[in-house]
Design a protein around this motif. Structure first.
Motif, mmCIF file in Angstrom:
data_model
loop_
_atom_site.group_PDB
_atom_site.id
_atom_site.type_symbol
_atom_site.label_atom_id
_atom_site.label_comp_id
_atom_site.label_asym_id
_atom_site.label_seq_id
_atom_site.Cartn_x
_atom_site.Cartn_y
_atom_site.Cartn_z
ATOM 1 N N ASP A 1 -8.489 -5.332 13.691
ATOM 2 C CA ASP A 1 -8.335 -5.905 15.104
ATOM 3 C C ASP A 1 -6.672 -6.117 14.856
ATOM 4 N N ILE A 2 -5.848 -5.662 15.876
ATOM 5 C CA ILE A 2 -4.594 -5.770 15.877
ATOM 6 C C ILE A 2 -4.107 -7.363 16.004
ATOM 7 N N PHE B 1 -13.334 -15.057 15.429
ATOM 8 C CA PHE B 1 -13.320 -15.830 14.185
ATOM 9 C C PHE B 1 -12.272 -15.426 12.991
ATOM 10 N N ARG B 2 -12.211 -14.250 12.730
ATOM 11 C CA ARG B 2 -11.227 -13.728 11.792
ATOM 12 C C ARG B 2 -9.951 -14.013 12.114
ATOM 13 N N ARG B 3 -9.394 -14.210 13.401
ATOM 14 C CA ARG B 3 -8.272 -14.243 13.970
ATOM 15 C C ARG B 3 -7.809 -16.067 13.796
ATOM 16 N N VAL B 4 -9.007 -16.780 13.841
ATOM 17 C CA VAL B 4 -8.703 -18.189 13.735
ATOM 18 C C VAL B 4 -8.537 -18.234 12.317
ATOM 19 N N LEU B 5 -9.231 -17.676 11.441
ATOM 20 C CA LEU B 5 -9.258 -17.743 10.090
ATOM 21 C C LEU B 5 -7.732 -17.258 9.570
ATOM 22 N N ALA B 6 -7.257 -16.322 10.136
ATOM 23 C CA ALA B 6 -5.837 -15.697 9.805
ATOM 24 C C ALA B 6 -4.844 -16.847 10.316
ATOM 25 N N SER B 7 -5.190 -17.593 11.115
ATOM 26 C CA SER B 7 -3.985 -18.732 11.459
ATOM 27 C C SER B 7 -3.967 -19.779 10.385
ATOM 28 N N CYS B 8 -4.782 -19.965 9.311
ATOM 29 C CA CYS B 8 -4.769 -20.829 8.233
ATOM 30 C C CYS B 8 -3.690 -20.510 7.362
ATOM 31 N N ARG C 1 6.576 -1.758 13.080
ATOM 32 C CA ARG C 1 6.738 -0.115 13.181
ATOM 33 C C ARG C 1 5.543 0.562 13.394
ATOM 34 N N ALA C 2 4.439 -0.054 13.415
ATOM 35 C CA ALA C 2 3.209 0.458 13.964
ATOM 36 C C ALA C 2 2.811 0.138 15.259
ATOM 37 N N HIS C 3 3.199 -1.378 15.750
ATOM 38 C CA HIS C 3 2.808 -1.425 17.125
ATOM 39 C C HIS C 3 4.001 -2.398 17.679
ATOM 40 N N GLY C 4 4.967 -2.273 17.333
ATOM 41 C CA GLY C 4 6.243 -3.101 17.995
ATOM 42 C C GLY C 4 5.871 -4.578 17.719
ATOM 43 N N ASP C 5 6.428 -5.310 18.658
ATOM 44 C CA ASP C 5 6.458 -6.792 18.543
ATOM 45 C C ASP C 5 5.999 -7.579 19.662
ATOM 46 N N THR D 1 -1.609 -11.937 13.589
ATOM 47 C CA THR D 1 -1.854 -13.595 13.512
ATOM 48 C C THR D 1 -1.748 -13.649 11.836
ATOM 49 N N ALA D 2 -2.039 -12.938 10.953
ATOM 50 C CA ALA D 2 -1.963 -12.934 9.528
ATOM 51 C C ALA D 2 -0.622 -12.805 9.143
ATOM 52 N N ALA D 3 0.113 -12.081 9.787
ATOM 53 C CA ALA D 3 1.612 -11.717 9.473
ATOM 54 C C ALA D 3 2.578 -12.894 9.901
ATOM 55 N N ARG D 4 2.072 -13.926 10.706
ATOM 56 C CA ARG D 4 2.862 -14.941 10.925
ATOM 57 C C ARG D 4 2.966 -16.126 9.897
#
Length: 228
Positions: A101-102, A78-85, A124-128, A107-110
């Motif tokens: 959650d990574i 649910f938080r991932r879908v919310l981050a896509s808004c 820098r923390a997890h790559g791409d 998703t929020a960074a996009r």
């Protein structure tokens, strides 16, 4: 929907729990049942919880006030879908950027206006994730001048991202000593000897002659050989 609540299949339980018509207590109860099965070693339960093809997509069309109530949901989907808004307030973005959650953080960074420092911190923390287009390093706000600094990171997935900067391949190999002649057994440097003479004579070749015909043995008449 009421009849589906009694189905004990993990995939069905997760699908019902992601429905818009389920209250929060029922949703938490269904997820708790599937998580318990996953912890017990049920493969279907693990697949149901990790599937990315099913998500509560209806949440994107919900009013902003309703969507904000899912910011504290314990289920990451649910938080991932919310981050896509794209119309969330700044406080929501700050919380999603620090989500445990990574997938939620990526998703929020996009979002279009992600700050450069958030993009760099995420890579820098997890790559791409280059299988998801476009990757974070192609975000307009990503500080591409910082790509070269990723070669010193300990994680190989992060160092791989540095290849997006073509100039990093021009860097000389570190700690490469200059070429020197090996010392001799006595400890003195080995001096090269005189060059070996070059052979100017060509290899002798056998003259081209007709091949010698094979020797023919005298014919022995069977009648003559057996007569005695």
């Amino acid at each position: 929907m009421v009849r589906l609540l009694d189905v004990d299949d993990p995939l069905v339980r997760v699908a019902v729990a992601q429905s818009r018509h389920i209250d929060a207590d029922t949703r938490n109860r269904l997820y708790a049942l599937v998580e318990a099965e996953r912890d017990a070693g049920n493969i279907d339960a693990r697949v149901a919880l990790n599937r990315s093809s099913t998500e509560p997509s209806w949440l994107r069309e919900a009013p902003l006030d309703e969507r904000m109530t899912y910011l504290n949901r314990p289920q990451p989907v649910f938080r991932r879908v919310l981050a896509s808004c794209r119309d969330l307030p700044e406080e929501a973005w700050r919380r999603l950027d620090d989500d445990p959650d990574i997938k939620v953080r990526r998703t929020a960074a996009r979002r279009p206006d992600t700050p450069p420092e958030v993009l760099e911190r995420r890579v820098r923390a997890h790559g791409d994730e280059f299988h998801i287009r476009p990757p974070l390093v192609e975000h307009p706000n990503f500080p591409r001048h910082r790509l070269r600094s990723l070669v010193d990171e300990p994680h190989p997935h992060v160092r791989y991202v540095a290849l997006r900067d073509p100039t990093c391949l021009r860097r000389p190999w570190p700690d490469s000593p200059p070429h020197r002649s090996p010392p001799s057994a006595a400890g003195t440097p080995v001096t090269p000897g005189p060059p070996m003479p070059c052979r100017t004579t060509s290899r002798r070749t056998r003259p081209l002659t007709s091949p010698t015909p094979p020797r023919r043995t005298p014919h022995c008449d069977p009648l003559g050989c057996t007569a005695s």
